[in-house]
Design a protein around this motif. Structure first.
Motif, PDB file in Angstrom:
ATOM      1  N   GLU A 171     -16.873   5.927   9.747  1.00 59.90           N
ATOM      2  CA  GLU A 171     -16.579   5.314  11.136  1.00 59.90           C
ATOM      3  C   GLU A 171     -16.728   6.537  11.960  1.00 59.90           C
ATOM      4  OE1 GLU A 171     -13.599   2.640  11.147  1.00 59.90           O
ATOM      5  OE2 GLU A 171     -14.059   1.755   9.365  1.00 59.90           O
ATOM      6  N   GLY A 172     -16.529   7.697  11.640  1.00 63.53           N
ATOM      7  CA  GLY A 172     -16.275   8.882  12.625  1.00 63.53           C
ATOM      8  C   GLY A 172     -15.007   8.707  13.525  1.00 63.53           C
ATOM      9  N   ARG A 173     -13.930   8.081  12.897  1.00 62.63           N
ATOM     10  CA  ARG A 173     -12.833   8.007  13.570  1.00 62.63           C
ATOM     11  C   ARG A 173     -11.652   8.456  12.693  1.00 62.63           C
ATOM     12  NH1 ARG A 173     -11.889   2.173  15.844  1.00 62.63           N
ATOM     13  NH2 ARG A 173     -12.518   1.457  13.994  1.00 62.63           N
ATOM     14  N   LEU A 174     -10.661   8.943  13.406  1.00 64.66           N
ATOM     15  CA  LEU A 174      -9.376   9.168  12.553  1.00 64.66           C
ATOM     16  C   LEU A 174      -8.135   8.265  12.659  1.00 64.66           C
ATOM     17  CD1 LEU A 174      -8.978  13.015  13.828  1.00 64.66           C
ATOM     18  CD2 LEU A 174      -9.985  12.191  11.732  1.00 64.66           C
ATOM     19  N   LYS A 175      -8.192   7.533  11.619  1.00 70.95           N
ATOM     20  CA  LYS A 175      -7.250   6.237  11.390  1.00 70.95           C
ATOM     21  C   LYS A 175      -6.782   6.055  10.093  1.00 70.95           C
ATOM     22  CE  LYS A 175     -10.450   2.495  11.186  1.00 70.95           C
ATOM     23  NZ  LYS A 175     -10.872   1.133  11.544  1.00 70.95           N
ATOM     24  N   THR A 176      -5.818   5.389   9.937  1.00 75.12           N
ATOM     25  CA  THR A 176      -5.437   4.867   8.519  1.00 75.12           C
ATOM     26  C   THR A 176      -4.551   3.562   8.940  1.00 75.12           C
ATOM     27  OG1 THR A 176      -4.529   5.464   6.528  1.00 75.12           O
ATOM     28  CG2 THR A 176      -3.038   6.341   8.541  1.00 75.12           C
ATOM     29  N   MET A 177      -4.015   3.227   7.719  1.00 74.36           N
ATOM     30  CA  MET A 177      -3.089   1.759   7.745  1.00 74.36           C
ATOM     31  C   MET A 177      -1.793   2.249   8.441  1.00 74.36           C
ATOM     32  SD  MET A 177      -3.609   0.526   4.119  1.00 74.36           S
ATOM     33  CE  MET A 177      -5.044   0.302   3.236  1.00 74.36           C
ATOM     34  N   LYS A 178      -1.444   1.115   9.225  1.00 73.65           N
ATOM     35  CA  LYS A 178      -0.208   1.331  10.034  1.00 73.65           C
ATOM     36  C   LYS A 178       1.138   0.893   9.047  1.00 73.65           C
ATOM     37  CE  LYS A 178      -1.336  -0.366  14.459  1.00 73.65           C
ATOM     38  NZ  LYS A 178      -1.186  -1.405  15.456  1.00 73.65           N
ATOM     39  N   ALA A 179       2.281   1.638   9.117  1.00 73.62           N
ATOM     40  CA  ALA A 179       3.551   1.539   8.247  1.00 73.62           C
ATOM     41  C   ALA A 179       4.147   0.515   8.694  1.00 73.62           C
ATOM     42  CB  ALA A 179       4.299   2.772   8.215  1.00 73.62           C
TER      43      ALA A 179
ATOM     44  N   GLN B 232       0.826  -1.175   0.047  1.00 75.49           N
ATOM     45  CA  GLN B 232      -0.101  -0.053   0.096  1.00 75.49           C
ATOM     46  C   GLN B 232       0.751   1.361   0.065  1.00 75.49           C
ATOM     47  OE1 GLN B 232      -0.652  -2.533   2.223  1.00 75.49           O
ATOM     48  NE2 GLN B 232      -2.788  -3.230   1.841  1.00 75.49           N
ATOM     49  N   HIS B 233       0.331   2.308  -0.657  1.00 73.77           N
ATOM     50  CA  HIS B 233       1.226   3.455  -0.742  1.00 73.77           C
ATOM     51  C   HIS B 233       0.545   4.714  -0.303  1.00 73.77           C
ATOM     52  CE1 HIS B 233      -1.701   3.740  -4.072  1.00 73.77           C
ATOM     53  NE2 HIS B 233      -1.398   2.783  -4.817  1.00 73.77           N
ATOM     54  N   LEU B 234       0.862   5.922  -0.451  1.00 77.96           N
ATOM     55  CA  LEU B 234       0.390   7.087   0.287  1.00 77.96           C
ATOM     56  C   LEU B 234      -0.982   7.500  -0.225  1.00 77.96           C
ATOM     57  CD1 LEU B 234       0.564   9.305   2.178  1.00 77.96           C
ATOM     58  CD2 LEU B 234       1.778  10.729   0.175  1.00 77.96           C
ATOM     59  N   ASP B 235      -1.519   7.367  -1.370  1.00 80.12           N
ATOM     60  CA  ASP B 235      -2.832   7.202  -1.914  1.00 80.12           C
ATOM     61  C   ASP B 235      -3.707   6.433  -1.103  1.00 80.12           C
ATOM     62  OD1 ASP B 235      -2.974   8.469  -5.126  1.00 80.12           O
ATOM     63  OD2 ASP B 235      -0.992   8.166  -4.113  1.00 80.12           O
ATOM     64  N   ASP B 236      -3.268   4.886  -0.956  1.00 80.07           N
ATOM     65  CA  ASP B 236      -4.155   4.013  -0.219  1.00 80.07           C
ATOM     66  C   ASP B 236      -4.373   4.514   1.119  1.00 80.07           C
ATOM     67  OD1 ASP B 236      -4.404   2.201  -2.371  1.00 80.07           O
ATOM     68  OD2 ASP B 236      -2.314   1.389  -1.901  1.00 80.07           O
TER      69      ASP B 236
ATOM     70  N   ASP C 222       4.126 -12.941  16.806  1.00 77.14           N
ATOM     71  CA  ASP C 222       5.173 -13.444  15.996  1.00 77.14           C
ATOM     72  C   ASP C 222       5.205 -12.815  14.540  1.00 77.14           C
ATOM     73  OD1 ASP C 222       2.407 -14.187  15.266  1.00 77.14           O
ATOM     74  OD2 ASP C 222       2.926 -16.209  14.683  1.00 77.14           O
ATOM     75  N   LEU C 223       4.625 -12.306  14.115  1.00 78.54           N
ATOM     76  CA  LEU C 223       4.618 -11.499  12.694  1.00 78.54           C
ATOM     77  C   LEU C 223       4.867  -9.929  12.921  1.00 78.54           C
ATOM     78  CD1 LEU C 223       2.231 -13.723  10.739  1.00 78.54           C
ATOM     79  CD2 LEU C 223       4.705 -14.014  10.716  1.00 78.54           C
ATOM     80  N   ARG C 224       5.603  -9.507  12.115  1.00 76.68           N
ATOM     81  CA  ARG C 224       5.810  -8.116  11.494  1.00 76.68           C
ATOM     82  C   ARG C 224       5.129  -7.804  10.449  1.00 76.68           C
ATOM     83  NH1 ARG C 224       9.942  -4.109  10.712  1.00 76.68           N
ATOM     84  NH2 ARG C 224      11.531  -5.760  10.506  1.00 76.68           N
ATOM     85  N   VAL C 225       4.154  -6.732  10.174  1.00 74.13           N
ATOM     86  CA  VAL C 225       3.866  -6.214   9.141  1.00 74.13           C
ATOM     87  C   VAL C 225       4.387  -4.838   8.671  1.00 74.13           C
ATOM     88  CG1 VAL C 225       1.706  -5.731   7.691  1.00 74.13           C
ATOM     89  CG2 VAL C 225       1.769  -7.440   9.468  1.00 74.13           C
ATOM     90  N   ILE C 226       5.105  -4.876   7.248  1.00 73.49           N
ATOM     91  CA  ILE C 226       5.599  -3.726   7.025  1.00 73.49           C
ATOM     92  C   ILE C 226       5.154  -3.081   5.788  1.00 73.49           C
ATOM     93  CG2 ILE C 226       8.100  -3.955   8.446  1.00 73.49           C
ATOM     94  CD1 ILE C 226       8.916  -4.858   5.304  1.00 73.49           C
ATOM     95  N   ARG C 227       4.808  -1.853   5.615  1.00 76.03           N
ATOM     96  CA  ARG C 227       4.464  -1.201   4.427  1.00 76.03           C
ATOM     97  C   ARG C 227       5.490  -0.224   3.665  1.00 76.03           C
ATOM     98  NH1 ARG C 227      -1.124  -1.708   7.092  1.00 76.03           N
ATOM     99  NH2 ARG C 227      -2.357  -3.072   5.839  1.00 76.03           N
ATOM    100  N   PRO C 228       6.383  -0.690   3.081  1.00 77.62           N
ATOM    101  CA  PRO C 228       7.561   0.170   2.787  1.00 77.62           C
ATOM    102  C   PRO C 228       7.251   1.411   1.842  1.00 77.62           C
ATOM    103  CG  PRO C 228       8.057  -2.092   2.405  1.00 77.62           C
ATOM    104  CD  PRO C 228       6.550  -1.901   2.586  1.00 77.62           C
ATOM    105  N   LEU C 229       5.947   1.181   1.149  1.00 70.04           N
ATOM    106  CA  LEU C 229       5.777   2.307   0.001  1.00 70.04           C
ATOM    107  C   LEU C 229       4.646   3.449   0.612  1.00 70.04           C
ATOM    108  CD1 LEU C 229       5.200   0.235  -3.076  1.00 70.04           C
ATOM    109  CD2 LEU C 229       7.350   1.239  -2.219  1.00 70.04           C
ATOM    110  N   VAL C 230       4.664   3.753   2.226  1.00 67.21           N
ATOM    111  CA  VAL C 230       3.709   4.525   2.709  1.00 67.21           C
ATOM    112  C   VAL C 230       4.159   6.186   2.188  1.00 67.21           C
ATOM    113  CG1 VAL C 230       2.817   3.231   4.337  1.00 67.21           C
ATOM    114  CG2 VAL C 230       4.985   4.707   4.919  1.00 67.21           C
TER     115      VAL C 230
END
Length: 216
Positions: free
Chosen positions: A124-132, A108-112, A140-148
């Motif tokens: 949803e009435g909330r301020l949130k977005t995807m985690k980087a 996922q990138h900045l547009d996403d 046990d797992l780490r998720v990364i989004r290098p293109l944020v």
């Protein structure tokens, strides 16, 4: 040990080649593999990826799951994309654990991220977005989004300029079902035409949200 979620679209293929180059030249050593989750949607054919992955010498896992069929029993069309993404992540988590990978890379990138921010605020009435960068609940797992910090147009130009085997209908249902994400994209595109600084400003707004616990 990095497992990349590879849909075959321009974004994930661009990230594949970025990580491939980093693996060869960066001072940090890591193993790299990719996984494609086939939601069994008519029109999706990832077979073009096999020779490409063989050429690169990167292990490729292919999983078929009847996600669209299950979706018809659980959701309405407006939420299909979000539900499908969650189901795909579940398959990727399971594969990473089974095959011994401890990092899952998503493209996922900045547009996403901007679209997710808008959808959360509007619906949803909330301020949130995807985690980087985050660790899943099991720890046990780490998720990364290098293109944020990357714009969608940059991955489009990179994929076209390097001749990547892009599957343009990597999710055909997204083109046949009405989605909140597509509407958010259209709103942002219209606003950016009036305000060229839009995404620069949005990045400043969402940067604190990219690492807090209520992001996704």
């Amino acid at each position: 040990l990095i497992l990349l979620g590879l849909s075959g679209g321009k974004d994930s293929l661009s990230l594949l080649h970025i990580l491939y180059q980093l693996q060869r030249y960066a001072p940090i050593r890591f193993e790299l593999a990719a996984i494609t989750v086939d939601p069994m949607v008519e029109g999706f054919d990832p077979s073009v990826l096999q020779p490409h992955m063989d050429e690169l010498g990167i292990p490729w896992f292919y999983r078929r799951e009847p996600i669209l069929e299950r979706a018809m029993d659980h959701i309405n069309g407006n939420s299909y994309c979000s539900w499908c993404a969650r189901m795909k992540r579940g398959v990727m988590y399971a594969t990473a654990r089974r095959e011994g990978y401890n990092v899952l890379a998503l493209a996922q990138h900045l547009d996403d991220l901007a679209e997710s921010f808008l959808m959360s605020a509007f619906h949803e009435g909330r301020l949130k977005t995807m985690k980087a960068n985050y660790t899943v609940g099991a720890g046990d797992l780490r998720v990364i989004r290098p293109l944020v910090y990357v714009r969608e147009r940059q991955t489009r130009d990179f994929a076209a300029g390097t001749g990547l085997p892009v599957i343009y209908d990597s999710c055909p249902s997204c083109f046949s079902m009405p989605t909140q994400r597509q509407h958010a994209k259209e709103v942002l595109n219209a606003e950016e035409r009036l305000n060229p600084q839009l995404f620069k400003n949005l990045l400043s707004t969402i940067r604190p949200l990219m690492s807090i616990e209520n992001a996704k």
